[in-house]
Design an enzyme around this catalytic site. Structure first.
Site, PDB file in Angstrom:
ATOM      1  N   GLU D  92       0.801  -1.328  -0.102  1.00 18.07           N
ATOM      2  CA  GLU D  92       0.011   0.123  -0.034  1.00 18.07           C
ATOM      3  C   GLU D  92       0.698   1.272   0.089  1.00 18.07           C
ATOM      4  O   GLU D  92       0.191   2.430   0.294  1.00 18.07           O
ATOM      5  CB  GLU D  92      -0.975  -0.129   1.139  1.00 18.07           C
ATOM      6  CG  GLU D  92      -1.935  -0.991   1.126  1.00 18.07           C
ATOM      7  CD  GLU D  92      -3.162  -0.911   2.208  1.00 18.07           C
ATOM      8  OE1 GLU D  92      -4.258  -0.556   1.592  1.00 18.07           O
ATOM      9  OE2 GLU D  92      -2.851  -0.558   3.189  1.00 18.07           O
ATOM     10  N   HIS D 111      -0.590   5.548   7.994  1.00 17.86           N
ATOM     11  CA  HIS D 111      -1.719   4.637   7.520  1.00 17.86           C
ATOM     12  C   HIS D 111      -1.899   3.583   8.636  1.00 17.86           C
ATOM     13  O   HIS D 111      -0.830   2.834   8.890  1.00 17.86           O
ATOM     14  CB  HIS D 111      -1.298   3.859   6.081  1.00 17.86           C
ATOM     15  CG  HIS D 111      -2.731   3.077   6.014  1.00 17.86           C
ATOM     16  ND1 HIS D 111      -3.784   3.303   6.095  1.00 17.86           N
ATOM     17  CD2 HIS D 111      -2.493   1.856   5.555  1.00 17.86           C
ATOM     18  CE1 HIS D 111      -4.622   2.248   5.700  1.00 17.86           C
ATOM     19  NE2 HIS D 111      -3.801   1.310   5.517  1.00 17.86           N
ATOM     20  N   HIS D 113      -4.633   0.947  11.278  1.00 23.07           N
ATOM     21  CA  HIS D 113      -5.938   0.286  11.505  1.00 23.07           C
ATOM     22  C   HIS D 113      -6.358   0.289  12.933  1.00 23.07           C
ATOM     23  O   HIS D 113      -6.966  -0.638  13.439  1.00 23.07           O
ATOM     24  CB  HIS D 113      -5.857  -1.017  11.081  1.00 23.07           C
ATOM     25  CG  HIS D 113      -5.254  -1.257   9.452  1.00 23.07           C
ATOM     26  ND1 HIS D 113      -4.523  -2.522   9.414  1.00 23.07           N
ATOM     27  CD2 HIS D 113      -5.311  -0.485   8.566  1.00 23.07           C
ATOM     28  CE1 HIS D 113      -4.102  -2.517   8.302  1.00 23.07           C
ATOM     29  NE2 HIS D 113      -4.477  -1.172   7.733  1.00 23.07           N
ATOM     30  N   HIS D 181     -11.480  -0.712   7.192  1.00 27.40           N
ATOM     31  CA  HIS D 181     -10.105  -0.639   6.757  1.00 27.40           C
ATOM     32  C   HIS D 181      -9.261   0.066   7.753  1.00 27.40           C
ATOM     33  O   HIS D 181      -8.391  -0.570   8.570  1.00 27.40           O
ATOM     34  CB  HIS D 181      -9.796  -0.324   5.372  1.00 27.40           C
ATOM     35  CG  HIS D 181      -8.409  -0.474   4.922  1.00 27.40           C
ATOM     36  ND1 HIS D 181      -8.205  -0.491   3.828  1.00 27.40           N
ATOM     37  CD2 HIS D 181      -7.239  -0.199   5.558  1.00 27.40           C
ATOM     38  CE1 HIS D 181      -6.591  -0.623   3.636  1.00 27.40           C
ATOM     39  NE2 HIS D 181      -6.419  -0.453   4.727  1.00 27.40           N
TER      40      HIS D 181
END
Lengths: 253, 253, 253, 253
Positions: D92, D111, D113, D181
């Site tokens: 990603e 990024h 979660h 996500h």
């Protein structure tokens, strides 16, 4: 005061010196509050100077988990540093200054943003004692909103006027919540202020879990008063201070 | 009894001595309950003296996380200390005294304020077993309120009369909740009392999460009885005792 | 097999030996599941013998946190121990036996009582994947109730008949919940079974927090299938296996 | 660049070298985000190259808790690795590439979660700042759904087109949520991005607890702006960076 100029590795106070014992306990208080998750990167705790009641001790701008004796600074009740020696104070020291000025019975102040307490600062749900170990938080806990008198701010209590307004909201209570920000806890000693801050959080967490189940039965005013006295008896106070010091890895002092 | 006069660093019992093994396990029980968060600064656990069933062992007034062999004191069933040697007992030792007096089948008692259990003491929501590992808490868990018979108090169980009233509420059950205060867990051995206290907390936490989702399906009475027997079989009991000892860093004894 | 007779302090496998690497990973799996809170005193994980698909490996009756190579026992698909050497097996080994017998694609089975998963076994609220890392749990997760066919029991899966009934409920899915008890997770390898069990718990915890906020948007069936493939690609599988081994303090093997 | 070819045991940067200090802080950022539970096995953080603004640094495919200096790879703004040396990049990395390309003011991207944030990606409940320490997350946090433009996928942001679509949803905000996500957090420095990610999680957790109690009072737009400025003042930023480094056991750099 030689001790403060040195860099002691521990926090044990010098024998025969009244102030250093107080300060050693203030360092311990910082570490305990950090260990119990009452404070994180932010939050602070102070103690009134027992030899000069017009002054109080508070760390320089540093996270409580990291505070050492050398970080402690002395302040007057208008928030002015007595001997800064280049150290930067917390922006919110006025909270402490204003509470000590307004309340002769207060010898220690904790300001924190404990996560479990925060929901009660933004929802109108009252934070009242429902378990006996938390009786020490008192029957009444007001919520103060800086916006009411000072409009749109950065939400920090920066001026002595803001501090006085907050202290007026605290009034004769032990705790006051600050909308979208945190809480202030006042105590007759650093041990009491620390334990009150810890059990304020415990009580908040119990309430957060109880509220979805039904209407929690609160302690009665008589129960709060009598239980608080028991919780602050030497028997209970010494036991819990020893416990929280051991968890935080600091000397009980 | 030389062992108690010494200051052993560990909790391993002397070989060939029945009482010290019991007491070593009592120290382990204190550490386990602290490690699992069943007790914090407050709470205590006792064991009946297997050689003199009219007496029981309980720590002096100290947080369970810190209890050592030397802290253990012996008490009569009216709560009187046998040989205090200057040590201060817990204010609430009457809980233990009254339960041992009322229940010949009980050999260990835990009193605690586990945070997950507290919501069930103040909301009327019943705490019933919903998962098989918690079957040992029993089908019925009453809630006792000191206010009902003793009015406005400091909420501590201080007198033998209060202890007896609490023991009467416990009746033949394994657990009883105390409004705004905590719980008492009775066991046929210290291992059983400790595991029951731990899984009372587990079951409470599962219920707290399940209740917002719908009405939890409880275990049937037959399931509770048969599962409790399985959970207290040597196979399961030894496995879990070894596990919780290892987590708390104590010798299984 | 000398390695199993020895008492290795670590879990690193012998070079050039296929089975020991599998078994070393099985020990690691026990420790990982314990460290992540998927299992506590109870729960277990097994691996099919890659050289004899009619057999599988599972620890003797011991908490997963404590399992070592020497604890591993081999079983036939009817649950009989091949070479017990005085070791006591888990009472619920039939779960593993029945799943391996029913599902040729399964090479590892986890049985656990993860606290966050338990509410979904007693409320009728379906446990479905809502976050991509949990796509591996599959679109459908049935709930099995031992009471339906076997009436009032101790809730343990003790007979091969009970195991077969549970395996029939699992059908072609990856996970099955057991009412008031826990879950079974099946995997094509021990790494997959472990990671599925961990993210089943993550997904359950996210759902528990999301449900009071509104109706959670589930992953679509296509998203579940494609995401599960990505999560079990070597890139993602190796990364997460290394991570969970490091947290549990075990060698990735 | 010799430093990257070596295998340094710590993360302290070489004196007099601008890039290594940035990279040492990037390693620290990985460890901090892992320690605070913002990332688990998955998630990543990058920093723009201060000497070549068309490039950025990001670890090879590895869990943030384990990232070391040698794992850092340099990428162009189309996601191409500059000098891979056999190392496998994250699938990603396009998230980072696209945000740097779209936003000249952004120097660091996280990024993640974080479990507390995930409920807000699937329920429609807006994630807005309600406590002053979280003012830095900004007044507006959009939710992006990969399905809207790309249909049924494995839910990973794999192509530069997907990255650009996500960056367009981020627009001028600091954070964007991704349905089912996680989230992307953009910062003017690695310290800011890390602290924003941490307090995004704190704010989410406070909201999750506050919502069942009533309608939370949000910060006003003026409060958000002024408070964010205070939280990113050197006084507050240095204090919190020192704190989170100490917790994660890394050098503040």
């Amino acid at each position: 005061m030689a001790l403060l100029g040195a860099s002691p590795s521990g926090v044990r106070a010098q024998a025969g010196s009244a102030v250093p014992r107080e300060l050693a306990r203030l360092v311990a208080a910082n570490r305990i509050l950090a260990h119990e998750g009452v404070v994180d990167a932010f939050g602070h705790v102070s103690v009134r100077d027992s030899r000069n009641r017009e002054r109080f001790w508070l760390s320089r701008s540093r996270s409580p988990a990291l505070v050492e004796l050398d970080d402690l600074m002395e302040f007057a009740l208008d928030g002015a540093a007595i001997d800064a020696r280049g150290r930067t104070p917390y922006g919110e020291r006025m909270i402490h200054a204003a509470v000590y000025a307004a309340r002769a019975d207060v010898h220690s102040v904790v300001h924190h943003h404990a996560y479990g307490v925060l929901p009660f600062t933004i929802t109108g749900e009252p934070l009242r004692p429902v378990v006996h170990t938390a009786s020490v938080i008192g029957a009444e806990i007001p919520v103060w909103d800086i916006r009411t008198r000072f409009g749109g701010t950065d939400m920090l209590v920066r001026s002595i006027e803001q501090g006085r307004d907050l202290a007026a909201a605290l009034a004769d209570n032990t705790c006051v919540l600050i909308r979208g920000h945190g809480a202030v806890v006042a105590g007759a000693s650093v041990e009491r202020a620390v334990l009150t801050a810890i059990y304020l959080q415990v009580n908040a967490n119990v309430l957060l879990q109880a509220l979805p189940l039904g209407t929690p039965e609160p302690l009665s005013v008589e129960e709060i008063e009598r239980s608080a006295e028991a919780q602050f008896s030497p028997l209970a106070l010494d036991r819990s201070w020893e416990y929280f010091c051991q968890r935080a890895g600091v000397d009980p002092g």
